[in-house]
Design an enzyme around this catalytic site. Structure first.
Site, PDB file in Angstrom:
ATOM      1  N   ILE A   1       0.826  -1.213   0.000  1.00 27.30           N
ATOM      2  CA  ILE A   1       0.000   0.000   0.000  1.00 27.30           C
ATOM      3  C   ILE A   1       0.858   1.260   0.000  1.00 27.30           C
ATOM      4  O   ILE A   1       0.457   2.290  -0.545  1.00 27.30           O
ATOM      5  CB  ILE A   1      -1.018  -0.007   1.174  1.00 27.30           C
ATOM      6  CG1 ILE A   1      -2.193   0.920   0.884  1.00 27.30           C
ATOM      7  CG2 ILE A   1      -0.369   0.319   2.497  1.00 27.30           C
ATOM      8  CD1 ILE A   1      -3.064   0.500  -0.247  1.00 27.30           C
ATOM      9  N   ALA A   2       2.065   1.171   0.583  1.00 23.76           N
ATOM     10  CA  ALA A   2       2.972   2.324   0.573  1.00 23.76           C
ATOM     11  C   ALA A   2       3.329   2.686  -0.867  1.00 23.76           C
ATOM     12  O   ALA A   2       3.400   3.872  -1.229  1.00 23.76           O
ATOM     13  CB  ALA A   2       4.231   2.010   1.374  1.00 23.76           C
TER      14      ALA A   2
ATOM     15  N   SER B   1      12.137   2.407   6.262  1.00 23.49           N
ATOM     16  CA  SER B   1      11.944   0.965   6.300  1.00 23.49           C
ATOM     17  C   SER B   1      12.806   0.429   7.430  1.00 23.49           C
ATOM     18  O   SER B   1      13.750   1.091   7.864  1.00 23.49           O
ATOM     19  CB  SER B   1      12.389   0.361   4.959  1.00 23.49           C
ATOM     20  OG  SER B   1      12.432  -1.044   5.046  1.00 23.49           O
TER      21      SER B   1
ATOM     22  N   TYR C   1      12.168   3.479  11.614  1.00 25.79           N
ATOM     23  CA  TYR C   1      10.957   4.300  11.738  1.00 25.79           C
ATOM     24  C   TYR C   1      11.209   5.449  12.725  1.00 25.79           C
ATOM     25  O   TYR C   1      10.656   6.547  12.569  1.00 25.79           O
ATOM     26  CB  TYR C   1       9.790   3.437  12.220  1.00 25.79           C
ATOM     27  CG  TYR C   1       9.416   2.287  11.308  1.00 25.79           C
ATOM     28  CD1 TYR C   1       9.677   2.322   9.936  1.00 25.79           C
ATOM     29  CD2 TYR C   1       8.782   1.157  11.818  1.00 25.79           C
ATOM     30  CE1 TYR C   1       9.320   1.263   9.107  1.00 25.79           C
ATOM     31  CE2 TYR C   1       8.417   0.093  10.991  1.00 25.79           C
ATOM     32  CZ  TYR C   1       8.700   0.151   9.643  1.00 25.79           C
ATOM     33  OH  TYR C   1       8.338  -0.891   8.822  1.00 25.79           O
TER      34      TYR C   1
ATOM     35  N   HIS D   1       0.019  -0.396  13.987  1.00 20.16           N
ATOM     36  CA  HIS D   1      -0.455   0.986  13.777  1.00 20.16           C
ATOM     37  C   HIS D   1      -0.409   1.800  15.071  1.00 20.16           C
ATOM     38  O   HIS D   1      -0.039   2.976  15.058  1.00 20.16           O
ATOM     39  CB  HIS D   1      -1.885   0.986  13.221  1.00 20.16           C
ATOM     40  CG  HIS D   1      -1.970   0.490  11.814  1.00 20.16           C
ATOM     41  ND1 HIS D   1      -3.159   0.292  11.162  1.00 20.16           N
ATOM     42  CD2 HIS D   1      -1.010   0.153  10.917  1.00 20.16           C
ATOM     43  CE1 HIS D   1      -2.927  -0.143   9.937  1.00 20.16           C
ATOM     44  NE2 HIS D   1      -1.643  -0.248   9.763  1.00 20.16           N
TER      45      HIS D   1
ATOM     46  N   LYS E   1      -5.921   1.891   7.423  1.00 20.59           N
ATOM     47  CA  LYS E   1      -7.019   1.177   8.086  1.00 20.59           C
ATOM     48  C   LYS E   1      -6.610  -0.259   8.338  1.00 20.59           C
ATOM     49  O   LYS E   1      -5.798  -0.780   7.555  1.00 20.59           O
ATOM     50  CB  LYS E   1      -8.316   1.262   7.290  1.00 20.59           C
ATOM     51  CG  LYS E   1      -8.249   1.023   5.802  1.00 20.59           C
ATOM     52  CD  LYS E   1      -7.707  -0.224   5.239  1.00 20.59           C
ATOM     53  CE  LYS E   1      -8.230  -1.561   5.637  1.00 20.59           C
ATOM     54  NZ  LYS E   1      -7.481  -2.689   4.958  1.00 20.59           N
TER      55      LYS E   1
ATOM     56  N   ASP F   1      -9.174  -6.593   7.925  1.00 17.43           N
ATOM     57  CA  ASP F   1      -8.511  -6.226   6.674  1.00 17.43           C
ATOM     58  C   ASP F   1      -9.492  -5.747   5.611  1.00 17.43           C
ATOM     59  O   ASP F   1      -9.269  -4.715   4.976  1.00 17.43           O
ATOM     60  CB  ASP F   1      -7.706  -7.412   6.142  1.00 17.43           C
ATOM     61  CG  ASP F   1      -6.720  -6.961   5.074  1.00 17.43           C
ATOM     62  OD1 ASP F   1      -5.950  -6.025   5.363  1.00 17.43           O
ATOM     63  OD2 ASP F   1      -6.735  -7.500   3.952  1.00 17.43           O
TER      64      ASP F   1
HETATM   65  N1  LIG Z   1      -2.636  -3.729   0.230  1.00 17.52           N
HETATM   66  C1  LIG Z   1      -3.714  -2.986   0.139  1.00 17.52           C
HETATM   67  O1  LIG Z   1      -4.365  -2.901  -0.935  1.00 17.52           O
HETATM   68  C2  LIG Z   1      -4.181  -2.167   1.288  1.00 17.52           C
HETATM   69  C3  LIG Z   1      -5.210  -1.329   1.046  1.00 17.52           C
HETATM   70  C4  LIG Z   1      -5.632  -0.501   2.020  1.00 17.52           C
HETATM   71  C5  LIG Z   1      -5.026  -0.569   3.253  1.00 17.52           C
HETATM   72  N2  LIG Z   1      -4.032  -1.417   3.521  1.00 17.52           N
HETATM   73  C6  LIG Z   1      -3.487  -1.434   4.884  1.00 17.52           C
HETATM   74  O2  LIG Z   1      -2.119  -1.065   4.875  1.00 17.52           O
HETATM   75  C7  LIG Z   1      -1.419  -1.781   5.878  1.00 17.52           C
HETATM   76  C8  LIG Z   1      -0.235  -2.455   5.207  1.00 17.52           C
HETATM   77  O3  LIG Z   1      -0.730  -3.320   4.211  1.00 17.52           O
HETATM   78  P1  LIG Z   1       0.212  -3.836   3.006  1.00 17.52           P
HETATM   79  O4  LIG Z   1      -0.681  -4.602   2.105  1.00 17.52           O
HETATM   80  O5  LIG Z   1       0.993  -2.726   2.442  1.00 17.52           O
HETATM   81  O6  LIG Z   1       1.161  -4.859   3.810  1.00 17.52           O
HETATM   82  P2  LIG Z   1       2.585  -5.393   3.364  1.00 17.52           P
HETATM   83  O7  LIG Z   1       2.736  -5.371   1.890  1.00 17.52           O
HETATM   84  O8  LIG Z   1       2.802  -6.662   4.102  1.00 17.52           O
HETATM   85  O9  LIG Z   1       3.569  -4.282   3.933  1.00 17.52           O
HETATM   86  C9  LIG Z   1       3.649  -3.973   5.296  1.00 17.52           C
HETATM   87  C10 LIG Z   1       4.985  -3.306   5.569  1.00 17.52           C
HETATM   88  O10 LIG Z   1       5.051  -3.022   6.971  1.00 17.52           O
HETATM   89  C11 LIG Z   1       6.394  -3.093   7.408  1.00 17.52           C
HETATM   90  N3  LIG Z   1       6.492  -3.926   8.614  1.00 17.52           N
HETATM   91  C12 LIG Z   1       6.916  -3.491   9.834  1.00 17.52           C
HETATM   92  N4  LIG Z   1       6.913  -4.466  10.738  1.00 17.52           N
HETATM   93  C13 LIG Z   1       6.482  -5.580  10.077  1.00 17.52           C
HETATM   94  C14 LIG Z   1       6.294  -6.925  10.478  1.00 17.52           C
HETATM   95  N5  LIG Z   1       6.514  -7.344  11.728  1.00 17.52           N
HETATM   96  N6  LIG Z   1       5.852  -7.814   9.552  1.00 17.52           N
HETATM   97  C15 LIG Z   1       5.596  -7.416   8.301  1.00 17.52           C
HETATM   98  N7  LIG Z   1       5.774  -6.139   7.856  1.00 17.52           N
HETATM   99  C16 LIG Z   1       6.219  -5.238   8.740  1.00 17.52           C
HETATM  100  C17 LIG Z   1       7.220  -3.640   6.262  1.00 17.52           C
HETATM  101  O11 LIG Z   1       7.904  -2.533   5.699  1.00 17.52           O
HETATM  102  P3  LIG Z   1       9.496  -2.346   5.847  1.00 17.52           P
HETATM  103  O12 LIG Z   1      10.060  -3.728   5.625  1.00 17.52           O
HETATM  104  O13 LIG Z   1       9.823  -1.393   4.810  1.00 17.52           O
HETATM  105  O14 LIG Z   1       9.796  -1.862   7.228  1.00 17.52           O
HETATM  106  C18 LIG Z   1       6.209  -4.166   5.267  1.00 17.52           C
HETATM  107  O15 LIG Z   1       6.621  -4.028   3.934  1.00 17.52           O
HETATM  108  C19 LIG Z   1      -2.410  -2.759   6.504  1.00 17.52           C
HETATM  109  O16 LIG Z   1      -2.862  -2.250   7.736  1.00 17.52           O
HETATM  110  C20 LIG Z   1      -3.550  -2.805   5.504  1.00 17.52           C
HETATM  111  O17 LIG Z   1      -4.826  -3.000   6.099  1.00 17.52           O
HETATM  112  C21 LIG Z   1      -3.577  -2.216   2.564  1.00 17.52           C
END
Ligand SMILES: NC(=O)c1ccc[n+]([C@@H]2O[C@H](COP(=O)([O-])OP(=O)(O)OC[C@H]3O[C@@H](n4cnc5c(N)ncnc54)[C@H](OP(=O)(O)O)[C@@H]3O)[C@@H](O)[C@H]2O)c1
Length: 356
Positions: A43-44, A64, A86, A107, A125, A207
């Site tokens: 999402i980032a 990161s 962070y 969060h 969210k 989620d």
């Molecule tokens: N994917 C979507 O379409 C979407 C849509 C709306 C909202 N969201 C929300 O955004 C948030 C992140 O979702 P995402 O899909 O982007 O997840 P993701 O791809 O798994 O990325 C999460 C990021 O969080 C960091 N992180 C820090 N501590 C972690 C840990 N213990 N385990 C795993 N990752 C950790 C990591 O970044 P670093 O390695 O860089 O530190 C990781 O790349 C969630 O709360 C989700 O509900 C996602």
């Protein structure tokens, strides 16, 4: 900390632009809002893509847990600084607001980290694992006089802005029934992934179930008086599929569901006494259909620009420029109502996260 040489073209050229050009263009008169992004997951990337479409937003820094990931992200999106922690991002004096994009269970800690350094926060969210955590986060924002909003981006999409107008104008009459689902089969089952891992706040409700539930609050604007729900918990203890049935004081109902076990249409249908509205792929809507009895659907399209995540950022930046600490479209009260509802649903299923 490593600096990225790529700077905003617009701002680096500002001193060389003719004064009358600068004065004529209001965008140039406003300093850009300097964003930081905390975490570099899926999402980032989408958020950074959206932010790049906004001329008055600057991606100042990214962080990161892994310096090389931060550098790669900074390179891709032109962030000025890449932080390997962070904490370093939260302490960066050149950052105005931080977008928290880590898994749900983090969060709370990550938002508090930023707020305590005086940073405004847009937090993905669900805002937190539960209402108690969310309350603490809003309290911290108040204490530090910072802006805080849950990134419920769907509400800011042009399609939903228009549908809200239709509802306010009574175009469908009185809304009596909302049907919405968010179901997609999650590829391979990985118990460590944030979808299934209890430690990371896994489960369909937090989620994706949050989208139809937030929609019910948007459409009806109040808590239901009766709630029934059921969940199928998987081997990791999280809800892999869950359904929610709400009844409101006037008898209107919402029939909602979310699932990692099946694919679904992911659409919302708002049924009124005079007509209905169907919104395909409602959480990232680019179309809304007006359905009159026995007539062809009246299709309205609202193409999404960039990733679509920037519409919420536009609203947030207007708040920051006006000195507001909350957003009217997604205020703290709304986040808390939704969190309390999700707490209640999980309580019914006996689903608790570690530390709760
Ligand atoms: N994917 C979507 O379409 C979407 C849509 C709306 C909202 N969201 C929300 O955004 C948030 C992140 O979702 P995402 O899909 O982007 O997840 P993701 O791809 O798994 O990325 C999460 C990021 O969080 C960091 N992180 C820090 N501590 C972690 C840990 N213990 N385990 C795993 N990752 C950790 C990591 O970044 P670093 O390695 O860089 O530190 C990781 O790349 C969630 O709360 C989700 O509900 C996602």
């Amino acid at each position: 900390m490593k600096k990225n040489k790529k700077r905003s073209l617009l701002w680096s050229h500002l001193p060389f632009l003719p004064l009358d050009f600068i004065l004529l263009n209001k965008t140039f008169m406003q300093a850009p809002i300097r964003w930081g992004i905390l975490a570099t997951g899926k999402i980032a990337h989408k958020f950074a893509t959206g932010l790049a479409a906004l001329p008055d937003a600057q991606l100042q820094a990214v962080a990161s847990r892994d310096q090389s990931k931060a550098e790669a992200f900074a390179q891709e999106f032109g962030a000025i600084t890449a932080h390997g922690s962070y904490e370093a991002l939260a302490a960066d004096p050149l950052v105005d607001i931080i977008y928290v994009a880590s898994p749900h269970a983090l969060h709370h800690a990550h938002t508090l980290l930023c707020l305590r350094q005086g940073k405004h926060v847009l937090c993905e969210k669900p805002m937190a694992l539960n209402a108690r955590q969310a309350e603490e986060m809003f309290e911290a924002a108040r204490l530090h006089n910072c802006f805080l909003m849950e990134a419920m981006w769907t509400r800011f999409l042009p399609a939903w802005q228009e549908v809200s107008q239709w509802l306010a104008q009574g175009l469908v009459g009185e809304v009596r029934l909302l049907q919405a689902d968010f179901c997609f089969r999650s590829g391979t089952f990985d118990p460590q992934s944030r979808n299934f891992n209890l430690e990371l706040g896994g489960g369909a409700l937090l989620d994706i179930g949050i989208y139809p539930i937030a929609l019910a609050y948007q459409v009806f604007g109040e808590d239901p008086v009766e709630v029934k729900s059921t969940a199928s918990l998987g081997p990791t203890g999280v809800d892999e599929q869950s359904s929610y049935l709400f009844r409101y004081a006037n008898g209107a109902q919402a029939v909602l569901s979310s699932s990692f076990q099946t694919h679904g249409p992911k659409e919302a249908i708002i049924n009124g006494t005079q007509a209905a509205i169907r919104v395909p792929l409602f959480w990232r809507a680019s179309e809304a259909q007006l359905l009159h009895h026995m007539a062809e659907p009246e299709v309205h399209t609202f193409p999404l620009e960039a990733s679509g995540l920037q519409y919420q950022a536009v609203s947030v930046m207007a708040d920051l420029r006006a000195g507001r600490t909350a957003n009217e479209t997604m205020p703290p009260t709304e986040t808390l109502r939704i969190m309390r509802m999700m707490d209640r649903l999980r309580e019914d299923w006996g689903l608790r996260y570690p530390g709760e």
